[in-house]
Design an enzyme around this catalytic site. Structure first.
Site, short mmCIF file in Angstrom:
data_model
loop_
_atom_site.label_atom_id
_atom_site.label_comp_id
_atom_site.label_asym_id
_atom_site.label_seq_id
_atom_site.Cartn_x
_atom_site.Cartn_y
_atom_site.Cartn_z
N ASN A 27 -10.71 -7.53 6.87
CA ASN A 27 -10.06 -6.47 7.63
C ASN A 27 -10.09 -6.84 9.11
O ASN A 27 -11.16 -7.06 9.69
CB ASN A 27 -10.79 -5.14 7.41
N LYS B 80 0.71 4.70 1.00
CA LYS B 80 -0.13 5.43 1.94
C LYS B 80 0.72 6.40 2.75
O LYS B 80 1.69 6.00 3.40
CB LYS B 80 -0.83 4.44 2.87
N GLU C 116 -14.48 -6.09 0.77
CA GLU C 116 -13.93 -6.14 2.12
C GLU C 116 -15.00 -6.41 3.17
O GLU C 116 -16.07 -5.80 3.16
CB GLU C 116 -13.23 -4.82 2.44
N GLU D 297 -5.96 -8.33 5.78
CA GLU D 297 -5.73 -6.89 5.87
C GLU D 297 -5.62 -6.45 7.33
O GLU D 297 -6.38 -6.92 8.18
CB GLU D 297 -6.89 -6.12 5.23
N SER D 298 -4.69 -5.57 7.61
CA SER D 298 -4.48 -4.91 8.91
C SER D 298 -3.80 -5.83 9.93
O SER D 298 -4.12 -7.00 10.05
CB SER D 298 -5.80 -4.41 9.50
N LYS E 176 -7.65 2.55 -3.80
CA LYS E 176 -8.12 2.42 -2.42
C LYS E 176 -8.96 3.66 -2.08
O LYS E 176 -8.45 4.69 -1.66
CB LYS E 176 -6.93 2.28 -1.46
N GLU F 270 0.81 -1.22 0.00
CA GLU F 270 0.00 0.00 0.00
C GLU F 270 0.84 1.27 0.00
O GLU F 270 1.73 1.44 0.84
CB GLU F 270 -0.93 0.00 1.20
#
Length: 402
Positions: free
Chosen positions: A319, A187, A297, A355-356, A248, A185
């Site tokens: 997530n 970001k 998601e 994710e995360s 995103k 990502e």
């Protein structure tokens, strides 16, 4: 004009039918059947004009339908009721994120929502950061649509370069490395962590990710909350980065999918906590029509159950961040892939994206053992002085192709 047909209770068919002839021609009939648990769902769409999909997009037709026979106050009342019924449909599917701030009933309103309003059941402030972002997106997209009409976007899409195979890139990386394919990502910041990288050069970071073995890239395009922008997406694509790009963004309107495609995206994000089943179904079809992959998601078991009842999904993102507490727990991935959900995912050959909360080789091994074939990682690698080394550290070895 007749009102909308009320939403029924769980376990029954949920009809949503606009009885105005003008509106019914645009929307067609919508029928959503759900089980008592809310986990099993099937969706049917009948629409003569799929591009005019969402209930909100019918408001201009509503004005046209009522313009010659009703006052402007009648139009406002019916528009307000349309929004309220859309909220009811979302609530019936367990969606907790409201799409826009609640508004008071127009003067003269008399209808099924009076009791709720009298009882003060509607909170007028966002319940969490995702709801706050969603409310802001509603206004932002309205402004952007005025500057970039849909017809102009469609022409830009026709002239855009072909999309790259986002799903294929993830499968190929998984087969090549034996690890989950990496969506790295790009970001600069996040609402929870603030600025992640001061000297932020999106193209330089994207190129480093590609050298480090990323299969695909995720590019934040939200400016207010993540300090991103569509200019970053365009710059990375123009720089010759070969990794397919995920836009995103917090999608609340089909227009955004056209916009992402015109700006160089190869994939888009659809968040089940925001979108109804019908919206996800339509946006999947629109994405496919435009050559885009769609990462859908989910955060919890109910959202996973909903998504598994929708046809055409290839990518499911789990997530690990709770919408209620904002705490991250990677065991959420394992929990959502156990039992019947995991069996259905294997049967459909879906790619699950973790994710995360992924920072170490042990984290990667944990979610891989749970069944993921791809991971989306931002903070743990973008903060590194050398993103290539950051990727190697994340996986415990070099995964680049060189």
């Amino acid at each position: 004009m007749d009102a909308l047909v009320p939403v029924q209770s769980a376990g029954q068919r949920l009809p949503l039918r606009l009885l105005s002839p003008s509106l019914h021609r645009c929307i067609g009939s919508v029928s959503i059947r759900r089980s008592v648990s809310g986990f099993a769902m099937d969706t049917r769409i009948s629409s003569r004009s799929p591009s005019q999909f969402t209930i909100r997009s019918q408001q201009s037709d509503l004005k046209e339908s009522l313009g010659g026979v009703a006052s402007s106050s009648d139009v406002r009342i019916k528009e307000w009721e349309v929004d309220m019924y859309q909220n009811e449909l979302a609530i019936s599917q367990g969606i907790r994120i409201r799409r826009k701030p609640p508004s008071k009933a127009p003067l003269g309103y008399s209808g099924p929502f009076e009791l709720r309003l009298l009882n003060g059941q509607v909170a007028d402030s966002p319940s969490n950061i995702l709801e706050e972002i969603t409310w802001y997106k509603d206004h932002e997209v309205s402004r952007m649509k005025e500057l970039n009409p849909l017809e102009a976007l469609k022409k830009a899409v026709e002239n855009a370069p072909p999309t790259r195979d986002f799903v294929g890139a993830l499968r190929s990386a998984h087969q090549r490395t034996g690890f989950p394919g990496l969506i790295a990502e790009v970001k600069k910041a996040s609402p929870s962590r603030g600025i992640l990288k001061e000297n932020f050069d999106p193209v330089e970071i994207a190129q480093a990710y590609e050298r480090g073995g990323a299969a695909c890239l995720s590019v934040l395009t939200d400016q207010k909350y993540f300090k991103g922008g569509f200019e970053n997406l365009e710059a990375i694509r123009s720089a010759g980065v070969k990794c397919p790009l995920l836009c995103k963004e917090f999608v609340v309107d089909p227009w955004q999918i056209y916009y992402a495609r015109a700006k160089g995206a190869d994939a888009v994000l659809l968040i089940a906590a925001i979108l109804t089943d019908l919206e996800i179904t339509y946006m999947l079809k629109l994405s496919k029509k435009l050559g885009l992959a769609a990462l859908v998601e989910v955060h919890d078991e109910r959202e996973m159950g909903r998504v598994l009842g929708i046809e055409g999904i290839e990518l499911v993102g789990i997530n690990n961040r709770s919408l209620e507490t904002f705490k991250v727990d990677i065991s959420n991935t394992k929990k959502l892939l156990e039992g019947e959900h995991g069996r259905q995912i294997r049967e459909k050959d879906m790619i699950v994206v973790g994710e995360s909360g992924l920072f170490t080789p042990d984290d990667i091994a944990y979610v891989q053992d749970a069944g993921v074939k791809a991971v989306l990682v931002g903070e743990s690698i973008v903060k590194q002085n050398d993103p290539e080394k950051g990727i190697a550290g994340l996986f415990g070895r070099n995964i680049s192709q060189t």
